[in-house]
Design an enzyme around this catalytic site. Structure first.
Site, PDB file in Angstrom:
ATOM      1  N   ASP A   1      18.972  -2.039  -6.244  1.00  0.00           N
ATOM      2  CA  ASP A   1      18.080  -3.184  -6.449  1.00  0.00           C
ATOM      3  C   ASP A   1      16.784  -3.032  -5.661  1.00  0.00           C
ATOM      4  O   ASP A   1      15.711  -3.417  -6.132  1.00  0.00           O
ATOM      5  CB  ASP A   1      18.786  -4.480  -6.017  1.00  0.00           C
ATOM      6  N   GLY A   2      16.885  -2.488  -4.445  1.00  0.00           N
ATOM      7  CA  GLY A   2      15.691  -2.331  -3.610  1.00  0.00           C
ATOM      8  C   GLY A   2      14.652  -1.440  -4.255  1.00  0.00           C
ATOM      9  O   GLY A   2      13.451  -1.730  -4.215  1.00  0.00           O
TER      10      GLY A   2
ATOM     11  N   SER B   1     -15.341   9.677 -12.055  1.00  0.00           N
ATOM     12  CA  SER B   1     -15.894   9.485 -10.712  1.00  0.00           C
ATOM     13  C   SER B   1     -15.389  10.551  -9.739  1.00  0.00           C
ATOM     14  O   SER B   1     -16.146  11.077  -8.920  1.00  0.00           O
ATOM     15  CB  SER B   1     -15.518   8.099 -10.178  1.00  0.00           C
TER      16      SER B   1
ATOM     17  N   GLU C   1      -2.048   4.656  -7.841  1.00  0.00           N
ATOM     18  CA  GLU C   1      -2.271   5.623  -6.761  1.00  0.00           C
ATOM     19  C   GLU C   1      -0.969   6.030  -6.070  1.00  0.00           C
ATOM     20  O   GLU C   1      -0.730   7.222  -5.815  1.00  0.00           O
ATOM     21  CB  GLU C   1      -3.242   5.046  -5.719  1.00  0.00           C
TER      22      GLU C   1
ATOM     23  N   HIS D   1     -15.923   9.493  -2.730  1.00  0.00           N
ATOM     24  CA  HIS D   1     -16.599   8.260  -2.296  1.00  0.00           C
ATOM     25  C   HIS D   1     -16.133   7.938  -0.872  1.00  0.00           C
ATOM     26  O   HIS D   1     -15.447   6.958  -0.623  1.00  0.00           O
ATOM     27  CB  HIS D   1     -16.324   7.115  -3.271  1.00  0.00           C
TER      28      HIS D   1
END
Length: 663
Positions: A154-155, A383, A410, A460
């Protein structure tokens, strides 16, 4: 022999191991023992005598706290994991740490424990399998053909990363991925209804998975039928197994009392009686070992595969050689010569470009040499500049490419890449803005902990991104990456340093690398061949004074150009100034004392570090007598040139700071 009895061997070893260590998690191993017995004895293709067999099935215990489950399975199956190793569970320098760790016990495919990352690693492994199969298999020659199995609780499903990974797995149709949900309704705080009431089967159906609901996790026939159905379906499968945590414990099963603590001697005795297990602690009868051993069947399966590969090798000798090279993690024979020439050519042909563009140029040059590249970006390819002319996107119905569109995921991207690296056959790289490595930090930490390759392009890199403002402007991120053990961090100042950083990242198989690149254009610096060679040392003398320097300027990335201009002005005013470019502090720190002393002489205490990142990191290099021109606050929303001036990244400020220091 009765299957339940064989599963009880797992239960006994698990409760004994946790009891001996006086810490651990007996509940999940006892609850999942029946599932594990069916999977490992009737389905899993593996060879305990060769845990590295290229076409083995992968098994990942995503709920890594239940580590005694996998240790018991490895021991019973015949891996090099002794009963004494199980007795040393959670002890210093043992092969059986509290959570499964890659590189300790043979057969552990990945380090798990931070919940949700195991299932995500498994998605990466399944992607690698599908891509390798698409690149190498030929009609009549399926040399890459294996499943990735995952246990998760479940975690794992509550952790957001499971959504990122499982959503993408459905989109990409990873049919060789089979996950078992340990649906026991219990987490550390108790019954999960109060904080986890999702309709998990519907959730996974929405992802495009094949879902098998309501499987009795203690019924071997039902489990076996579910696995057979999963293997036959072209979609990834979630098998929802209803289990009782701590199965067999008369007083603690079905409650959180058995989740994360030893059962206790009295309860263990009662459990032995309940299970009909009449053997003492860590005692396994020979006939049980005989039923569990996978050595003979595993060797036969690998031998059959070796025959298949020999036929493939005869039919496709060049492809077979390439396959062996890639799964062994070797770079092409001509790599060193050609890569070094690429770097020399860049130095000879200066270009003032953003280092993110320099990174793309490096990909273009190196990519032609590396069919094992598997690139990607978290929805920022235009980018991050991570696509090159040879990039071909992976699609559900065509996995022959070398580029993954991860979407805005990410954390998922980074942990998937860990799985790709662990599987073998690829050099994975991914990308996002440096600011958003924060979402992915723990997966990069896991790569560093596991000592595996994971190349992240972080663009960036400072207030230099300008108008998007402080939500997108990294300040403390570079320092936090540098402070992570076994992490390579590079912030290059021009196209030559960028290419060197890429080359080293590709060659470094035992650690992840963060490549940090600018949005804005950077001036290329002139260098001798010796200086180009010294870039790999992480820090080197870029400009030197006549005679011994009285001041050293240390800079990285976009601030190197600033340091050089300030040094020129100070030199014109009669100061003896050295400029040190330090693209990688961790690489520099690994150099011998003589080299470090040659670059930063200890008796030259007038030092200024210049970097558009958190200032405090640099005291280690400038000392308390030095100065740091860096960031001490978050950024602002404004054009980049205004921000650099506001925060003191100007020639005038560097020169004035130097004069104060030398006064």
């Amino acid at each position: 022999m009765d299957r339940k009895y064989l599963a009880n061997a797992i239960r006994a070893l698990s409760m004994d191991g946790v009891q001996q260590a006086n810490s651990g998690h007996p509940g999940a191993p006892m609850g999942m023992a029946d599932i594990a017995e069916v999977l490992w004895r009737s389905h899993l293709n593996h060879n305990p005598s060769n845990p590295e067999w290229a076409d083995r099935d992968r098994f990942v215990l995503s709920n890594g706290h239940g580590s005694m489950l996998i240790y018991s399975l490895l021991h019973l199956s015949g891996y090099e994991l002794s009963i004494d190793d199980l007795k040393n569970f959670r002890q210093l320098h043992s092969k059986t740490p509290g959570h499964p760790e890659y590189g300790y016990a043979p057969g552990i495919e990945t380090t798990t424990g931070p919940l949700g990352q195991g299932i995500t690693n498994a998605v990466g492994m399944a992607m690698a399998e599908k891509a390798l199969a698409a690149q190498f298999n030929k009609e009549g020659h399926d040399i890459v053909d294996h499943f990735t199995y995952v246990f998760m609780g479940d975690g794992c499903l509550m952790e957001g990363i499971s959504h990122e990974a499982c959503s993408l797995a459905g989109t990409l149709g990873l049919g060789k991925l089979i996950a078992f949900w340990d649906d026991n309704g219990i987490s550390i705080d108790g019954h999960v209804e109060g904080w986890f009431s999702d309709d998990t089967p519907k959730r996974f159906e929405a992802y495009g998975w094949h879902v098998i609901p309501a499987v009795d996790g203690h019924d071997a026939d039902a489990i076996n039928a579910a696995i057979e159905a999963a293997k036959a379906d072209p979609r990834p499968t979630l098998i929802c197994t209803k289990t009782i945590i701590g199965f067999g414990s008369p007083n603690k099963s079905g409650s959180h009392d058995c989740h994360g603590a030893p059962l206790g001697a009295e309860e263990i005795a009662a459990t032995r009686k309940e299970l009909g297990w009449e053997h003492g602690p860590f005692e396994i009868p020979q006939e049980v070992y005989a039923e569990w051993s996978a050595k003979e069947t595993g060797a036969a399966k690998e031998a059959a595969w070796n025959e298949k590969f020999a036929a493939y090798e005869a039919a496709y000798p060049e492809l077979a050689a390439e396959f062996k090279r890639r799964v062994n993690g070797e770079l092409p024979a001509e790599w060193e010569e050609k890569a070094s020439q690429i770097i020399a050519d860049l130095q000879a042909n200066p270009a003032n470009i953003a280092s993110r563009k320099a990174s793309q140029n490096a990909l273009e040059a190196f990519g032609a040499l590396l069919p094992e590249f598997m690139g990607g970006s978290a929805d920022l390819a235009p980018s991050n500049l991570t696509m090159w002319s040879g990039s071909k996107s992976l699609e559900a119905n065509d996995f022959s490419g070398n580029y993954i569109h991860y979407g805005v995921r990410e954390f998922g991207m980074t942990a998937i890449m860990n799985g790709i690296a662990l599987h073998g056959g690829f050099v994975p790289y991914g990308a996002t803005f440096l600011m958003f490595m924060e979402y992915a930090r723990n997966a990069m930490r896991m790569a560093a902990l596991m000592k595996i390759q994971n190349i992240q392009v972080y663009t960036h890199d400072s207030i230099g991104l300008g108008e998007d403002g402080p939500t997108h402007q990294p300040v403390e991120q570079i320092a936090s990456l540098r402070l992570t053990p076994n992490m390579n961090t590079w912030r290059p100042c021009d196209q030559v340093e960028s290419a060197v950083a890429w080359k080293l990242a590709i060659e470094r198989k035992d650690a992840p690398t963060a490549l940090i690149f600018s949005r804005q254009n950077l001036a290329q610096q002139p260098r001798s061949a010796e200086q180009v060679a010294d870039i790999a040392k992480g820090g080197y003398i870029l400009k030197d004074s006549e005679g011994k320097p009285e001041l050293i300027l240390i800079a990285t990335g976009s601030e190197v150009e600033l340091a050089v201009k300030a040094a020129e002005q100070l030199t014109a005013e009669g100061k003896k100034v050295r400029v040190v470019s330090m693209p990688s502090t961790d690489a520099f720190d690994k150099q011998d004392a003589d080299y470090r002393e040659a670059v930063l002489p200890s008796d030259v205490t007038a030092r200024i570090a210049i970097e558009a990142g958190i200032a405090d990191f640099w005291y280690k290099y400038v000392g308390f007598d030095g100065r740091i021109i860096g960031m001490t606050t978050f950024g602002e929303s404004a054009p980049a040139d205004q921000l650099f001036e506001m925060f003191g990244f100007t020639v005038e400020n560097v020169v004035n700071t130097a004069k104060e220091l030398l006064a």
